[in-house]
Design a protein around this motif. Structure first.
Motif, PDB file in Angstrom:
ATOM      1  N   VAL A 258      20.518   8.400  -0.174  1.00  0.00           N
ATOM      2  CA  VAL A 258      20.254   6.969  -0.248  1.00  0.00           C
ATOM      3  C   VAL A 258      18.788   6.690  -0.554  1.00  0.00           C
ATOM      4  CG1 VAL A 258      20.438   4.753   0.923  1.00  0.00           C
ATOM      5  CG2 VAL A 258      22.073   6.556   1.444  1.00  0.00           C
ATOM      6  N   HIS A 259      18.569   5.916  -1.606  1.00  0.00           N
ATOM      7  CA  HIS A 259      17.243   5.390  -1.917  1.00  0.00           C
ATOM      8  C   HIS A 259      16.900   4.348  -0.854  1.00  0.00           C
ATOM      9  CE1 HIS A 259      14.230   3.456  -4.797  1.00  0.00           C
ATOM     10  NE2 HIS A 259      14.417   2.517  -3.878  1.00  0.00           N
ATOM     11  N   ALA A 260      15.868   4.660  -0.050  1.00  0.00           N
ATOM     12  CA  ALA A 260      15.399   3.720   0.975  1.00  0.00           C
ATOM     13  C   ALA A 260      13.891   3.881   1.078  1.00  0.00           C
ATOM     14  CB  ALA A 260      16.070   3.995   2.319  1.00  0.00           C
ATOM     15  N   ILE A 261      13.156   2.894   0.651  1.00  0.00           N
ATOM     16  CA  ILE A 261      11.699   2.991   0.582  1.00  0.00           C
ATOM     17  C   ILE A 261      11.022   2.275   1.743  1.00  0.00           C
ATOM     18  CG2 ILE A 261       9.767   1.988  -0.722  1.00  0.00           C
ATOM     19  CD1 ILE A 261      10.889   3.279  -3.197  1.00  0.00           C
ATOM     20  N   GLY A 262      11.442   1.067   2.069  1.00  0.00           N
ATOM     21  CA  GLY A 262      10.842   0.332   3.171  1.00  0.00           C
ATOM     22  C   GLY A 262      11.394   0.773   4.513  1.00  0.00           C
ATOM     23  N   ASP A 263      10.623   0.531   5.585  1.00  0.00           N
ATOM     24  CA  ASP A 263      11.086   0.956   6.906  1.00  0.00           C
ATOM     25  C   ASP A 263      12.339   0.214   7.346  1.00  0.00           C
ATOM     26  OD1 ASP A 263       9.766  -1.467   7.319  1.00  0.00           O
ATOM     27  OD2 ASP A 263       8.320  -0.673   8.757  1.00  0.00           O
ATOM     28  N   GLY A 264      12.553  -1.006   6.815  1.00  0.00           N
ATOM     29  CA  GLY A 264      13.796  -1.715   7.115  1.00  0.00           C
ATOM     30  C   GLY A 264      14.989  -1.055   6.468  1.00  0.00           C
TER      31      GLY A 264
ATOM     32  N   GLU B 180      16.161   9.219   0.426  1.00  0.00           N
ATOM     33  CA  GLU B 180      15.247   9.453  -0.686  1.00  0.00           C
ATOM     34  C   GLU B 180      14.038   8.518  -0.603  1.00  0.00           C
ATOM     35  OE1 GLU B 180      16.334  12.018  -2.656  1.00  0.00           O
ATOM     36  OE2 GLU B 180      18.077  12.036  -1.310  1.00  0.00           O
ATOM     37  N   HIS B 181      12.862   9.097  -0.682  1.00  0.00           N
ATOM     38  CA  HIS B 181      11.561   8.422  -0.809  1.00  0.00           C
ATOM     39  C   HIS B 181      10.889   8.143   0.532  1.00  0.00           C
ATOM     40  CE1 HIS B 181      12.773   8.279  -4.911  1.00  0.00           C
ATOM     41  NE2 HIS B 181      13.632   7.287  -4.747  1.00  0.00           N
ATOM     42  N   ILE B 182      11.471   7.290   1.396  1.00  0.00           N
ATOM     43  CA  ILE B 182      10.922   7.041   2.743  1.00  0.00           C
ATOM     44  C   ILE B 182       9.422   6.758   2.654  1.00  0.00           C
ATOM     45  CG2 ILE B 182      10.990   7.806   5.159  1.00  0.00           C
ATOM     46  CD1 ILE B 182      12.829  10.137   4.117  1.00  0.00           C
ATOM     47  N   GLU B 183       9.050   5.739   1.922  1.00  0.00           N
ATOM     48  CA  GLU B 183       7.628   5.481   1.733  1.00  0.00           C
ATOM     49  C   GLU B 183       6.988   4.818   2.941  1.00  0.00           C
ATOM     50  OE1 GLU B 183       6.979   3.760  -2.134  1.00  0.00           O
ATOM     51  OE2 GLU B 183       7.815   5.527  -3.133  1.00  0.00           O
ATOM     52  N   VAL B 184       7.789   4.160   3.762  1.00  0.00           N
ATOM     53  CA  VAL B 184       7.319   3.653   5.048  1.00  0.00           C
ATOM     54  C   VAL B 184       8.441   3.893   6.054  1.00  0.00           C
ATOM     55  CG1 VAL B 184       6.351   1.721   6.350  1.00  0.00           C
ATOM     56  CG2 VAL B 184       6.025   1.819   3.874  1.00  0.00           C
TER      57      VAL B 184
ATOM     58  N   VAL C 254      19.274  14.534   9.328  1.00  0.00           N
ATOM     59  CA  VAL C 254      19.057  13.843   8.055  1.00  0.00           C
ATOM     60  C   VAL C 254      17.879  14.469   7.316  1.00  0.00           C
ATOM     61  CG1 VAL C 254      18.460  11.632   6.984  1.00  0.00           C
ATOM     62  CG2 VAL C 254      20.042  11.703   8.919  1.00  0.00           C
ATOM     63  N   VAL C 255      18.061  14.715   6.034  1.00  0.00           N
ATOM     64  CA  VAL C 255      17.033  15.317   5.181  1.00  0.00           C
ATOM     65  C   VAL C 255      16.081  14.241   4.674  1.00  0.00           C
ATOM     66  CG1 VAL C 255      16.634  16.593   3.036  1.00  0.00           C
ATOM     67  CG2 VAL C 255      18.639  17.121   4.467  1.00  0.00           C
ATOM     68  N   ALA C 256      14.788  14.541   4.690  1.00  0.00           N
ATOM     69  CA  ALA C 256      13.776  13.664   4.111  1.00  0.00           C
ATOM     70  C   ALA C 256      13.440  14.186   2.720  1.00  0.00           C
ATOM     71  CB  ALA C 256      12.527  13.629   4.985  1.00  0.00           C
ATOM     72  N   SER C 257      13.860  13.463   1.688  1.00  0.00           N
ATOM     73  CA  SER C 257      13.612  13.842   0.300  1.00  0.00           C
ATOM     74  C   SER C 257      12.450  13.001  -0.212  1.00  0.00           C
ATOM     75  CB  SER C 257      14.873  13.601  -0.542  1.00  0.00           C
ATOM     76  OG  SER C 257      14.610  13.752  -1.917  1.00  0.00           O
TER      77      SER C 257
ATOM     78  N   GLY D 267       0.161  -2.812   4.284  1.00  0.00           N
ATOM     79  CA  GLY D 267      -0.663  -3.318   5.382  1.00  0.00           C
ATOM     80  C   GLY D 267      -1.205  -2.192   6.241  1.00  0.00           C
ATOM     81  N   GLU D 268      -2.442  -2.331   6.687  1.00  0.00           N
ATOM     82  CA  GLU D 268      -3.117  -1.254   7.418  1.00  0.00           C
ATOM     83  C   GLU D 268      -2.381  -0.820   8.666  1.00  0.00           C
ATOM     84  OE1 GLU D 268      -7.347  -1.268   7.941  1.00  0.00           O
ATOM     85  OE2 GLU D 268      -7.630  -2.745   6.336  1.00  0.00           O
ATOM     86  N   ALA D 269      -1.685  -1.725   9.317  1.00  0.00           N
ATOM     87  CA  ALA D 269      -0.990  -1.363  10.557  1.00  0.00           C
ATOM     88  C   ALA D 269       0.069  -0.290  10.323  1.00  0.00           C
ATOM     89  CB  ALA D 269      -0.354  -2.604  11.186  1.00  0.00           C
ATOM     90  N   LYS D 270       0.615  -0.244   9.111  1.00  0.00           N
ATOM     91  CA  LYS D 270       1.683   0.727   8.817  1.00  0.00           C
ATOM     92  C   LYS D 270       1.197   1.931   8.012  1.00  0.00           C
ATOM     93  CE  LYS D 270       5.568  -2.471   9.180  1.00  0.00           C
ATOM     94  NZ  LYS D 270       6.865  -2.885   8.634  1.00  0.00           N
ATOM     95  N   TRP D 271      -0.082   1.981   7.681  1.00  0.00           N
ATOM     96  CA  TRP D 271      -0.576   3.118   6.913  1.00  0.00           C
ATOM     97  C   TRP D 271      -0.285   4.470   7.576  1.00  0.00           C
ATOM     98  CZ3 TRP D 271      -6.125   1.393   4.975  1.00  0.00           C
ATOM     99  CH2 TRP D 271      -5.953   0.404   3.995  1.00  0.00           C
ATOM    100  N   PRO D 272      -0.394   4.596   8.916  1.00  0.00           N
ATOM    101  CA  PRO D 272      -0.146   5.913   9.519  1.00  0.00           C
ATOM    102  C   PRO D 272       1.282   6.433   9.291  1.00  0.00           C
ATOM    103  CG  PRO D 272      -1.335   4.500  11.048  1.00  0.00           C
ATOM    104  CD  PRO D 272      -0.900   3.623   9.916  1.00  0.00           C
ATOM    105  N   TYR D 273       2.209   5.547   8.965  1.00  0.00           N
ATOM    106  CA  TYR D 273       3.607   5.968   8.775  1.00  0.00           C
ATOM    107  C   TYR D 273       4.074   5.748   7.341  1.00  0.00           C
ATOM    108  CZ  TYR D 273       3.645   6.582  13.771  1.00  0.00           C
ATOM    109  OH  TYR D 273       3.356   7.022  15.040  1.00  0.00           O
ATOM    110  N   ALA D 274       3.114   5.792   6.423  1.00  0.00           N
ATOM    111  CA  ALA D 274       3.441   5.685   5.004  1.00  0.00           C
ATOM    112  C   ALA D 274       3.393   7.073   4.364  1.00  0.00           C
ATOM    113  CB  ALA D 274       2.450   4.753   4.307  1.00  0.00           C
ATOM    114  N   TYR D 275       4.455   7.429   3.639  1.00  0.00           N
ATOM    115  CA  TYR D 275       4.554   8.743   2.984  1.00  0.00           C
ATOM    116  C   TYR D 275       4.264   9.842   4.010  1.00  0.00           C
ATOM    117  CZ  TYR D 275       3.930   5.450  -0.875  1.00  0.00           C
ATOM    118  OH  TYR D 275       4.032   4.380  -1.724  1.00  0.00           O
TER     119      TYR D 275
END
Length: 557
Positions: free
Chosen positions: A358-364, A390-394, A408-411, A433-441
């Motif tokens: 599944v393509h899912a980029i945002g934390d939502g 797939e992606h998990i950018e945040v 679950v695999v992180a691709s 946003g800076e608050a979420k930078w620690p959990y980006a990529y």
């Protein structure tokens, strides 16, 4: 089996990716299998009068690269498009488009690839008016690097029937001007597919990602042209040392064409193609996925998994976030699948024994997918599903441990973080946003929490080269000094392109390592990757690619 080797590879730095025997001096291949791995003396004993001896010249010998997320048909078609990566400013854009138009005369659609969101400047958004100034009388469409946003000129919008807008599904948008006409920016597939339709061949290349099959009017000449396009893409993959392709769009048509290519001896990589489940499909459409899995399940061509898009991308505000976008208060994105709809899809696909990606980029969106996977496990019982995101950018910190808990695999894609691979930091980091930078990529955070990671490029979203992608991973820099350092070790990065990618495909017992009995999929590099500085890894080149015991590519051939 013969007692003598068909091929012996020696004289290189052999990294087997086998934890039981990490290095060796030589390899022997018989037919399409690795017969032996050992010292030069041990392997030399298998040499016969007809053995082909390949000298690696001190370069690294590895299992063939397994590209864990790419788009073969789309990428192959894009090889003949206008390439805009690195183009900046109106003048450079104008020269690139007009030069391409002169070199490719006609009245058909021109497609430009990898037009940056800030291709004009950081403050001036691209519009149809800019494109009309450059090319007013021929349809033109530029695609963003992520392929989730496009920009078209007026004639293209008019011929596609969307100059005055059109009602679209959630998560898709034709950006409109105050006067009631399209501004030129098209967000997501439903918005720009009508423009793609102006090019019949280009539209066929997109059928897999649209979840569709060709219509009955397809001619044999068009089918032959599509086979040629796919073959061009396969050749391009072989040049980059790729022996396994996990395709992330597809349909039965793609698989049928690949089978025809295989029948002529021209399939130079193992390919896995999903059934693409779209938001408009009824749940029983998954029966088609099961039939594809039944018909394609050998070591060269496979299906067996379902691809889903739950959201879009950050740069166009179409990724789904748990909180408002930092630079757009009141907006969190709109999911393509509601949580309830995706849950139903996950339960049914899992019940059928199919893997899900599944393509899912945002934390939502990541939350929606994890909740769906949890529901599938509760409904069907726990199994070794190896479902993927797939992606998990945040990702939310609350969801990080759920990856390991649910298996679950992180691709993830090393060229994708802003600041990597030549990408600008803006507008992406302001969206997050800076608050979420620690959990980006957050590669290391997920790996440390027990998630299995695989790496890939998402070609044609990013350049295909695995060595460049590995270099991006090894040299990634935090956006701020106090942020986590997500760089992997070299062994981790190589495993994410070989052994771990094979595991994700349920093929860890026969590929991804240079181990006796495993399939003979091998790449030889131009230098010793262990001794190469991380910033210079991208300069290494494959000098030979072997798939299924057959040389698929060699330098100078």
């Amino acid at each position: 089996m013969s007692d003598t080797a068909d091929i012996i590879i020696q004289g290189g730095q052999i990294l087997t990716m086998d934890p039981q025997r990490p290095t060796a001096q030589a390899i022997a291949i018989i037919a399409n299998r690795i017969a032996a791995v050992g010292t030069a003396e041990e392997i030399g004993a298998l040499r016969g009068p007809r053995t082909r001896v390949i000298e690696a010249g001190g370069g690294t010998v590895l299992p063939g690269f397994n590209e864990g997320h790419m788009h073969l048909f789309l990428g192959a078609a894009a090889l003949s498009h206008l390439q805009l990566r690195g183009v900046q400013g109106f003048g450079d854009l104008q020269r690139a488009i007009q030069d391409f138009d002169r070199a490719n005369p006609g009245d058909g659609l021109i497609i430009g690839q990898s037009a940056d969101y800030t291709i004009l400047s950081a403050t001036e958004p691209l519009s149809r008016h800019h494109l009309d100034r450059i090319l007013p009388n021929r349809p033109l469409m530029l695609l963003a690097p992520d392929s989730h946003t496009a920009w078209a000129n007026t004639i293209a919008l008019d011929q596609a029937g969307i100059l005055h807008g059109r009602k679209l599904g959630p998560g898709n948008e034709i950006v409109m001007e105050a006067g009631g006409l399209a501004q030129g920016e098209l967000r997501e597939r439903e918005a720009f597919d009508p423009v793609y339709g102006l090019d019949r061949a280009g539209a066929r290349a997109r059928l897999g990602i649209a979840g569709l099959e060709p219509d009955a009017s397809l001619t044999e000449a068009e089918r032959a042209a599509d086979r040629a396009t796919l073959k061009r893409g396969l050749d391009y993959c072989a040049q980059h040392g790729i022996t396994s392709i996990q395709n992330m769009d597809g349909n039965r048509y793609t698989l049928d064409l690949l089978r025809e290519i295989d029948a002529t001896g021209d399939l130079t990589a193992r390919v896995r193609v999903p059934f693409h489940m779209k938001e408009f499909m009824p749940l029983d459409a998954l029966a088609r996925a099961s039939r594809m899995n039944e018909d394609y399940r050998d070591d060269r061509l496979q299906s067996g998994f379902v691809k889903v898009f739950v959201d879009g991308v950050l740069d166009s505000w179409t990724a789904v976030m748990l909180n408002d976008y930092a630079d757009r208060p009141g907006w969190r994105g709109e999911p393509l699948f509601t949580a309830e709809h995706f849950r139903d899809v996950a339960i049914e696909a899992d019940r059928r024994g199919l893997q899900i990606a599944v393509h899912a980029i945002g934390d939502g969106a990541v939350r929606i997918v994890l909740d769906g996977y949890a529901a599938a496990r509760e409904a069907n019982g726990a199994r070794d599903s190896r479902h993927r995101i797939e992606h998990i950018e945040v990702v939310s910190p609350d969801d990080v441990p759920r990856f390991a808990a649910l298996g679950v695999v992180a691709s993830m894609q090393p060229p994708h973080p802003p600041g990597s691979a030549g990408l600008p930091l803006q507008p992406t980091i302001s969206r997050i946003g800076e608050a979420k930078w620690p959990y980006a990529y957050a590669w290391k955070t997920l790996r440390d929490a027990g998630a299995k990671l695989v790496f890939a490029t998402d070609w044609p979203v990013s350049p295909l080269d695995p060595l460049a992608s590995i270099g991006d991973a090894l040299t990634r820099k935090p956006w701020r000094a106090d942020l986590p350092d997500h760089r992997p070790s070299l062994d981790q990065a190589l495993a994410a392109y070989t052994r771990d990618s094979a595991w994700v495909e349920f093929m860890e017992d026969r590929k991804g390592q240079l181990t006796p009995g495993y399939l003979a999929d091998i790449v030889i590099l131009s230098g010793d990757i262990v001794k190469t500085a991380p910033e210079a890894v991208r300069e290494l080149r494959p000098v030979m690619t072997i798939c299924d015991g057959v040389v698929a590519y060699r330098t100078g051939a």
